[in-house]
Design an enzyme around this catalytic site. Structure first.
Site, PDB file in Angstrom:
ATOM      1  CE1 TYR A 141      -4.213   1.610   0.229  1.00  0.00           C
ATOM      2  CE2 TYR A 141      -2.997   3.159   1.595  1.00  0.00           C
ATOM      3  CZ  TYR A 141      -4.112   2.834   0.851  1.00  0.00           C
ATOM      4  OH  TYR A 141      -5.129   3.748   0.734  1.00  0.00           O
ATOM      5  CE1 TYR A 155      -5.263   6.194  -2.168  1.00  0.00           C
ATOM      6  CE2 TYR A 155      -7.423   7.078  -2.660  1.00  0.00           C
ATOM      7  CZ  TYR A 155      -6.503   6.615  -1.752  1.00  0.00           C
ATOM      8  OH  TYR A 155      -6.834   6.572  -0.418  1.00  0.00           O
TER       9      TYR A 155
END
Lengths: 140, 385
Positions: free
Chosen positions: B289, B339
């Site tokens: 992440y 994203y």
């Protein structure tokens, strides 16, 4: 809200004494009346022993910088355009709790880890008074 | 997630295009991604009986997506209120739901108009209630501002250099240049990184992820069913969700967090590796992440790929490049692909384990790690082919 302002703290049943203290120029934090641990932000129950008995104690207002950022890009732009660059810091008070505030009164790039700071109070939007910090003068 | 090793699998993956302005409601994005995932698995979407997602009030509810897809029998429909921390929690919860007999084929998705609609990096409401009354009035408002506080502590404690953070951004962009789906494909150099303007110090523009419109989805089922579907199954070996003590009152607040130089990863690593029965050295490719560069370093340290304080040097050494010992974020990550709140990492991990990644394929990849989260809480999975 269409009107632009800085975010205005909305006091609630748990935090009203804290904000009232700021208006009086006193930084108040809660201390559990049973296990004696201090806590911030204010809440009705102690997270350690779950006691609802708490005292508001006046902090010395002295602390040190735990972490900090320098905001260069204003968000929202129309609110913070004139403010940047500004410093937001996590400050460890002498009483052992951490809080968020600004460091003013020095070049943003002079802020450093463990720098001693002391509180002052400043009127803000919405009729609130905010605790802000500046480098401590004299011995920490 | 114990006791379910290799019992559930990802059988299909799908997505929409990733753009700056989708021009359609987020529900349409979710429907398209879910439909693509079902088709990829060779499953009639009407046979799906579970659906799960996560959002910040910026998405279409799972049940709305099921309705739009005409799914007649829904045994499990959940919307987690969560950010990137939940990107692997939804897949673990899908496995849990199937184990409990609530569903047999579950779609997991994340859909957002993150650039043209509700922007997570934007401001918060101007009346600061709850814990926000102690943060926002000081101009501490956006996620980059929140997380810069963590990156700073890593620098204070370990002396992490700009070049070490930059090596993450440069490497991921290099990967994105090989990914036609990526929103940012133009390669960048370390000089480009160092010259990019400060947004909130210590973050430069190139430390910060993209804002994207788009959706992606996976279809999960049990191992036995997955074997009969169109694509090679990717099995969930293990997974974990969690974080440390004093996580705070929302995802932003970490006033009471013990040590901002380490994040959730340090707290869930044991459960992750024990549940999967493998360790960091067994991982062939990882999708970590990367809402910001710093979060990659903290997770590499927390999950045991590097000792605390040494992930910066590890990244700068080239170890995380495609030809390094631990290829990371082969799609370009949140920093350069898109994203989609970390769920695109799951899709990329599955494609790597199927060998479908063309020029960016990690040869012989058999075990992949996906992670989700940057601050106090997060989730992770170990996958295998």
């Amino acid at each position: 809200m269409n009107e632009v302002s800085k975010p205005i703290p909305v006091a609630d049943a748990e935090t009203a004494p804290y904000w009232d203290g700021c208006r009086e120029g006193r930084l108040l934090i809660q201390q559990c009346a049973d296990c004696r641990r201090r806590r911030f932000p204010p809440h009705r129950l102690c997270p350690h022993c779950h006691s609802a008995n708490a005292d508001w104690v006046e902090a010395t207002g002295r602390g040190k910088v735990y972490s900090w950022i320098v905001v260069n890009h204003p968000v929202p732009k129309e609110v913070y355009r004139e403010e940047v660059p500004y410093v937001v810091a996590l400050i460890e008070l002498e009483e052992g709790v951490r809080m968020v505030s600004n460091i003013v009164g020095c070049d943003p790039h002079d802020v450093a880890a463990d720098m001693p700071v002391s509180v002052f109070f400043e009127p803000a939007d919405g009729g609130m008074v905010l605790p802000r910090f500046r480098p401590a003068t004299g011995a920490a | 997630m114990y006791g379910l090793r290799d019992k559930y699998a990802i059988a299909g993956v799908g997505e929409t295009a990733y753009t700056r302005n989708s021009g359609v409601p987020v529900l349409d994005l979710a429907v398209e991604a879910c439909l693509n995932a079902a088709r990829d698995a060779g499953v009639d979407v009407k046979d799906v009986d579970g659906i799960v997602s996560y959002n910040f009030g910026d998405s279409a509810p799972a049940i709305a997506v099921a309705t739009a897809l005409g799914i007649p029998n829904v045994g499990y429909a959940v919307d987690f209120a969560g950010g990137g921390n939940a990107a692997n929690l939804i897949t673990l919860s899908a496995a849990a739901a199937m184990e409990a007999g609530l569903a047999k084929k579950v779609l997991c998705f994340r859909a957002m108009n993150g650039r043209s609609g509700f922007r997570l990096g934007g401001g918060r409401e101007m009346l600061a209630r709850g814990v926000t009354q102690h943060t926002a009035p000081f101009g501490w408002i956006t996620y980059p501002q929140a997380m810069a506080m963590w990156a700073r502590r890593h620098i204070v404690k370990y002396g992490t250099s700009a070049e070490e953070f930059g090596s993450v951004a440069v490497t991921f962009r290099e990967n994105a240049s090989l990914n036609e789906r990526a929103m940012q494909r133009a390669p960048i150099t370390m000089d480009d990184y160092l010259a990019s303007r400060f947004i909130v110090e210590p973050f430069r523009m190139l430390d910060i992820c993209l804002e994207s419109d788009g959706a992606c989805a996976v279809l999960m089922t049990d191992a036995a069913r997955a074997k009969d579907m169109a694509k090679k199954p990717v099995y969930i070996m293990g997974g974990a969700y969690g974080g440390g003590p004093d996580q705070g009152e929302d995802l932003f607040d970490a006033i009471r967090w013990p040590d901002h130089s380490e994040n959730y990863a340090a707290y869930i690593a044991d459960d992750l590796w024990k549940s999967a029965g493998v360790g960091p050295r067994d991982v062939d490719v990882a999708q970590i992440y990367d809402c910001f560069t710093y979060s990659v370093l903290m997770q590499l340290e927390g999950f045991g790929f590097a000792k605390p304080g040494e992930a910066g040097a590890y990244c700068a050494s080239g170890a995380i490049r495609r030809d390094g010992e631990l290829p990371l974020n082969t799609h370009g990550g949140l920093l350069s692909e898109a994203y989609i709140h970390g769920f695109n990492h799951v899709v990329e991990a599955v494609r790597q384990l199927r060998g479908e990644c063309g020029p960016r394929q990690v040869e012989g990849a058999e075990i992949a790690l996906t992670t989700a989260g940057a601050m106090t809480c997060g989730s992770a999975m170990v996958l295998r082919n």
